[in-house]
Design a protein around this motif. Sequence first.
Motif, mmCIF file in Angstrom:
data_model
loop_
_atom_site.group_PDB
_atom_site.id
_atom_site.type_symbol
_atom_site.label_atom_id
_atom_site.label_comp_id
_atom_site.label_asym_id
_atom_site.label_seq_id
_atom_site.Cartn_x
_atom_site.Cartn_y
_atom_site.Cartn_z
ATOM 1 N N TRP B 133 1.012 -1.238 0.054
ATOM 2 C CA TRP B 133 -0.060 0.107 0.073
ATOM 3 C C TRP B 133 0.878 1.305 -0.118
ATOM 4 O O TRP B 133 0.474 2.349 -0.276
ATOM 5 C CB TRP B 133 -0.855 0.038 1.301
ATOM 6 C CG TRP B 133 -0.405 -0.071 2.506
ATOM 7 C CD1 TRP B 133 -0.257 -1.220 3.400
ATOM 8 C CD2 TRP B 133 0.224 0.920 3.193
ATOM 9 N NE1 TRP B 133 0.564 -0.927 4.347
ATOM 10 C CE2 TRP B 133 0.765 0.194 4.560
ATOM 11 C CE3 TRP B 133 0.348 2.354 3.083
ATOM 12 C CZ2 TRP B 133 1.269 0.906 5.472
ATOM 13 C CZ3 TRP B 133 1.123 2.902 4.087
ATOM 14 C CH2 TRP B 133 1.453 2.336 5.260
ATOM 15 N N GLN B 140 -1.471 3.381 -2.141
ATOM 16 C CA GLN B 140 -2.794 3.075 -2.154
ATOM 17 C C GLN B 140 -3.312 2.808 -0.815
ATOM 18 O O GLN B 140 -3.403 1.398 -0.607
ATOM 19 C CB GLN B 140 -2.975 1.949 -3.227
ATOM 20 C CG GLN B 140 -2.856 2.304 -4.538
ATOM 21 C CD GLN B 140 -2.571 1.030 -5.573
ATOM 22 O OE1 GLN B 140 -1.577 0.300 -5.613
ATOM 23 N NE2 GLN B 140 -3.738 0.962 -6.415
ATOM 24 N N LYS B 143 -5.797 -0.269 0.370
ATOM 25 C CA LYS B 143 -5.365 -1.366 0.195
ATOM 26 C C LYS B 143 -5.171 -2.149 1.694
ATOM 27 O O LYS B 143 -5.272 -3.341 1.783
ATOM 28 C CB LYS B 143 -4.164 -1.730 -0.493
ATOM 29 C CG LYS B 143 -4.561 -1.761 -2.072
ATOM 30 C CD LYS B 143 -3.154 -2.356 -2.906
ATOM 31 C CE LYS B 143 -3.696 -2.668 -4.315
ATOM 32 N NZ LYS B 143 -2.430 -3.059 -5.054
ATOM 33 N N ASN B 146 -7.562 -4.850 3.217
ATOM 34 C CA ASN B 146 -7.434 -6.115 2.817
ATOM 35 C C ASN B 146 -6.615 -6.819 3.821
ATOM 36 O O ASN B 146 -6.877 -8.243 3.884
ATOM 37 C CB ASN B 146 -6.738 -6.275 1.466
ATOM 38 C CG ASN B 146 -7.507 -5.506 0.208
ATOM 39 O OD1 ASN B 146 -8.727 -5.164 0.357
ATOM 40 N ND2 ASN B 146 -6.772 -5.172 -0.650
#
Lengths: 152, 217
Positions: B133, B140, B143, B146
């Motif tokens: 990430w 990002q 992420k 997750n």
Amino acid sequence: MTDQSLPPENSTEQERKASWMLLFFAWLIAVTSMLGSLFFSEVMGVTPCVLCWYQRIAMYPLVFILPMGMFPMDEKVAHFIIPLPILGGLVALYHVALTWGLIPENMQPCTQGIPCSETTIELLGFLTIPLMSLASFILIAGLLIRIIKRDS
Amino acid sequence: MKQKTIFISTLAVLALVFGGGVWYYNQVQTDKHKGQAAANLSILFRQDMPSKGNTNAKVRIVEFLDPGCETCARFHPLIEHLMNEYPGKLKVFIRYLPVHKGSDHMVKILEASRKQGKFWETLEMMFASQPEWASHTNPQPFKIWNYLGNVDGLDLEKLRRDINAPGIDQIIQRDFKDAAGLKVTKTPTFFVNGRPLPRFGYEPLHDLIAEELSNTH
């Protein structure tokens, strides 16, 4: 006019020695600049800005390439390496103009929180890092130009 | 004088001057840091910082970290290692300096996870999944969701509600301001009983801890 008392080989030997000293001083300025800049960044922890890096790119190779023209002596090294101090000097000139406010702040290319216009170190009240860099490049270029002129 | 002699002796003199300069500068800095430690303490320790270790420990370490910083991730197991080396003698406090893009989102998650008592587990999961990430060119941060499911006992529903709690932004602002006051610009930055490291690295941290342990015991 030629001096009859000196055989020609002797005078060229003298000239070569003088050129060697010029190269030596150019190298001495370069190595002092390199160690000084490394002291500022690695020991004192002053982060170099983008313009400082461009000047380093022009300065550090001088430290390693000039001795290759000194051992064995070969004046041509001055001819080959002269673009570095000239380009480095131009970057330093731009950098000095920034720190003196001659170029407006919004024109400066630095990002990532290290503004090039900021002065972090000032010796004797006026000697900033870019000013020292500019002086070094001018001196080195001057010495090398003397060798090139003598050679041609 | 021979040219080679001139060259080599100049090199030797320059090396000596440089080495001497480094030694002298570090000497001066160490003395200065000792004097500053007391003044640092009031800014270093704020109410309600994430911490672990023995509450009565005499050696208190403050780490400024960024969840998106690679060196922080690599350094984290070494902190664990130090806690094991000196069991019961250290306490570690965390301050935030989220300078990477997306790191402020991570701090919000960390602060929310504290409400469930899962701060350290969440931090470890962030560091473990960091390459996914925290890319510098294309971060990002979302992420991370997750991976948060892998943290044992972390209630994601509650976490989602808590990340927008009003106090978190103030904590981030306060830590940024304190970091500026302490001249902290890099992560991770460590203070041991208010004293900064003479230079960054595991060895200097270990030595400073050992020094403070012998000073206080």
